[in-house]
Design a protein around this motif. Structure first.
Motif, PDB file in Angstrom:
ATOM      1  N   HIS A 129       0.829  -1.201   0.000  1.00 60.00           N
ATOM      2  CA  HIS A 129       0.000   0.000   0.000  1.00 60.00           C
ATOM      3  C   HIS A 129       0.866   1.254   0.000  1.00 60.00           C
ATOM      4  CE1 HIS A 129      -3.099  -2.873   1.312  1.00 60.00           C
ATOM      5  NE2 HIS A 129      -3.952  -2.006   0.800  1.00 60.00           N
ATOM      6  N   LEU A 144      -4.324  -1.135  -8.549  1.00 57.37           N
ATOM      7  CA  LEU A 144      -5.588  -1.856  -8.470  1.00 57.37           C
ATOM      8  C   LEU A 144      -6.704  -0.920  -8.020  1.00 57.37           C
ATOM      9  CD1 LEU A 144      -4.398  -5.140  -6.711  1.00 57.37           C
ATOM     10  CD2 LEU A 144      -4.637  -4.702  -9.162  1.00 57.37           C
ATOM     11  N   SER A 145      -7.908  -1.204  -8.470  1.00 62.67           N
ATOM     12  CA  SER A 145      -9.063  -0.412  -8.055  1.00 62.67           C
ATOM     13  C   SER A 145      -9.393  -0.713  -6.598  1.00 62.67           C
ATOM     14  CB  SER A 145     -10.268  -0.740  -8.940  1.00 62.67           C
ATOM     15  OG  SER A 145     -10.680  -2.081  -8.722  1.00 62.67           O
ATOM     16  N   ALA A 146     -10.184   0.179  -6.011  1.00 64.30           N
ATOM     17  CA  ALA A 146     -10.670  -0.066  -4.653  1.00 64.30           C
ATOM     18  C   ALA A 146     -11.580  -1.290  -4.664  1.00 64.30           C
ATOM     19  CB  ALA A 146     -11.434   1.159  -4.152  1.00 64.30           C
ATOM     20  N   GLY A 147     -11.560  -2.036  -3.561  1.00 65.08           N
ATOM     21  CA  GLY A 147     -12.369  -3.239  -3.453  1.00 65.08           C
ATOM     22  C   GLY A 147     -13.837  -2.915  -3.236  1.00 65.08           C
ATOM     23  N   PRO A 148     -14.677  -3.941  -3.107  1.00 64.21           N
ATOM     24  CA  PRO A 148     -14.280  -5.346  -2.986  1.00 64.21           C
ATOM     25  C   PRO A 148     -13.983  -6.045  -4.313  1.00 64.21           C
ATOM     26  CG  PRO A 148     -16.651  -5.132  -2.689  1.00 64.21           C
ATOM     27  CD  PRO A 148     -16.108  -3.730  -2.832  1.00 64.21           C
ATOM     28  N   ALA A 149     -14.514  -5.585  -5.422  1.00 63.29           N
ATOM     29  CA  ALA A 149     -14.247  -6.243  -6.715  1.00 63.29           C
ATOM     30  C   ALA A 149     -13.050  -5.569  -7.374  1.00 63.29           C
ATOM     31  CB  ALA A 149     -15.478  -6.166  -7.606  1.00 63.29           C
ATOM     32  N   THR A 150     -11.886  -5.770  -6.797  1.00 63.44           N
ATOM     33  CA  THR A 150     -10.692  -5.071  -7.277  1.00 63.44           C
ATOM     34  C   THR A 150     -10.229  -5.620  -8.622  1.00 63.44           C
ATOM     35  OG1 THR A 150      -8.517  -4.272  -6.607  1.00 63.44           O
ATOM     36  CG2 THR A 150      -9.038  -6.572  -6.095  1.00 63.44           C
ATOM     37  N   ARG A 151      -9.615  -4.727  -9.420  1.00 61.51           N
ATOM     38  CA  ARG A 151      -9.107  -5.102 -10.742  1.00 61.51           C
ATOM     39  C   ARG A 151      -7.992  -4.132 -11.116  1.00 61.51           C
ATOM     40  NH1 ARG A 151     -12.813  -1.436 -11.214  1.00 61.51           N
ATOM     41  NH2 ARG A 151     -12.866  -0.016 -12.998  1.00 61.51           N
ATOM     42  N   GLU A 189      -8.938   6.137  -6.097  1.00 61.11           N
ATOM     43  CA  GLU A 189      -9.236   4.827  -5.493  1.00 61.11           C
ATOM     44  C   GLU A 189      -9.142   4.886  -3.974  1.00 61.11           C
ATOM     45  OE1 GLU A 189     -10.523   2.452  -7.441  1.00 61.11           O
ATOM     46  OE2 GLU A 189     -10.276   4.027  -8.962  1.00 61.11           O
ATOM     47  N   SER A 193     -12.226   4.048  -1.421  1.00 59.40           N
ATOM     48  CA  SER A 193     -12.093   3.096  -0.315  1.00 59.40           C
ATOM     49  C   SER A 193     -12.445   3.750   1.015  1.00 59.40           C
ATOM     50  CB  SER A 193     -10.652   2.571  -0.281  1.00 59.40           C
ATOM     51  OG  SER A 193     -10.485   1.658   0.763  1.00 59.40           O
ATOM     52  N   HIS A 196     -16.209   4.168   1.177  1.00 57.46           N
ATOM     53  CA  HIS A 196     -16.849   2.864   1.390  1.00 57.46           C
ATOM     54  C   HIS A 196     -16.741   2.412   2.839  1.00 57.46           C
ATOM     55  CE1 HIS A 196     -18.218  -1.214   0.476  1.00 57.46           C
ATOM     56  NE2 HIS A 196     -17.183  -1.656   1.168  1.00 57.46           N
TER      57      HIS A 196
END
Length: 199
Positions: A129, A144-151, A189, A193, A196
């Motif tokens: 991080h 990576l994108s913020a979760g929960p469906a990170t990509r 991102e 996060s 969220h």
């Protein structure tokens, strides 16, 4: 070899270094380093000889008979690094391995990793991080994108010269340029996060 499944059963191609120490508390430093080799079928005495060599290479000469509770956090992390590298893996997977260390020890470990990597330049996937750490260590940074469906959402080539020294490389103009470019992507991102987690 590309596309080969490496996760079936005991993985002999990859080694792992996690945020939390994976050292067995009832084994000495040299026994901990040797244990992966022994699991892979290396005779005990041969595995211990390899472990003693790696103790030297990570700066723990003379500490091989110590148990984890007798070592500092930095020493335990060095032993964990030796444990992973002793297996001579093709790829090393690191999940925030230095995040629990104080900043001075962390910089020492980052420099240690770079020096050890320079000998045979194995593939390393390093999750962090810490943007400064990512840029300082890497040839390529994937955001990576913020979760929960990170990509993956962005990729940056890190064209800083090698060899690198952690405290010096972060003062260069090119480092600051890369930091600014990546942070422009990462900032959004981080805010997502944060929002969220406040819900």
């Amino acid at each position: 070899m590309f596309g080969e499944k490496l996760a079936n059963g005991l993985n002999r191609q990859a080694a792992y270094l996690f945020q939390v120490d994976a050292l067995m508390p009832w084994k000495t430093a040299e026994e901990n380093i040797a244990i992966g080799l022994i699991f892979h079928g290396t005779p005990r005495e041969e595995a211990l000889a390899v472990a003693r060599d790696w103790l030297e290479r990570v700066g723990l000469h003379g500490h091989g008979k110590k148990y984890p509770h007798q070592m500092s956090g930095g020493m335990r992390k060095r032993a964990s690094l030796a444990q992973a590298l002793a297996l001579n893996p093709r790829i090393i997977l690191m999940d925030e391995p230095f995040s629990a260390l104080d900043i001075q020890t962390r910089h020492l470990m980052e420099n240690e990793l770079l020096q050890l990597w320079s000998f045979d330049r194995k593939s390393v996937m390093f999750v962090t991080h810490d943007l400064e750490e990512a840029i300082s260590l890497s040839d390529r940074v994937i955001v990576l994108s913020a979760g929960p469906a990170t990509r993956p959402i962005a990729e940056f080539d890190i064209d800083l010269e090698r060899p690198r020294e952690m405290s010096e490389i972060r003062m260069t103009q090119r480092f600051l340029q890369l930091h600014s470019q990546i942070w422009d992507v990462l900032r959004g991102e981080v805010l997502k996060s944060y929002a969220h987690n406040r819900i």
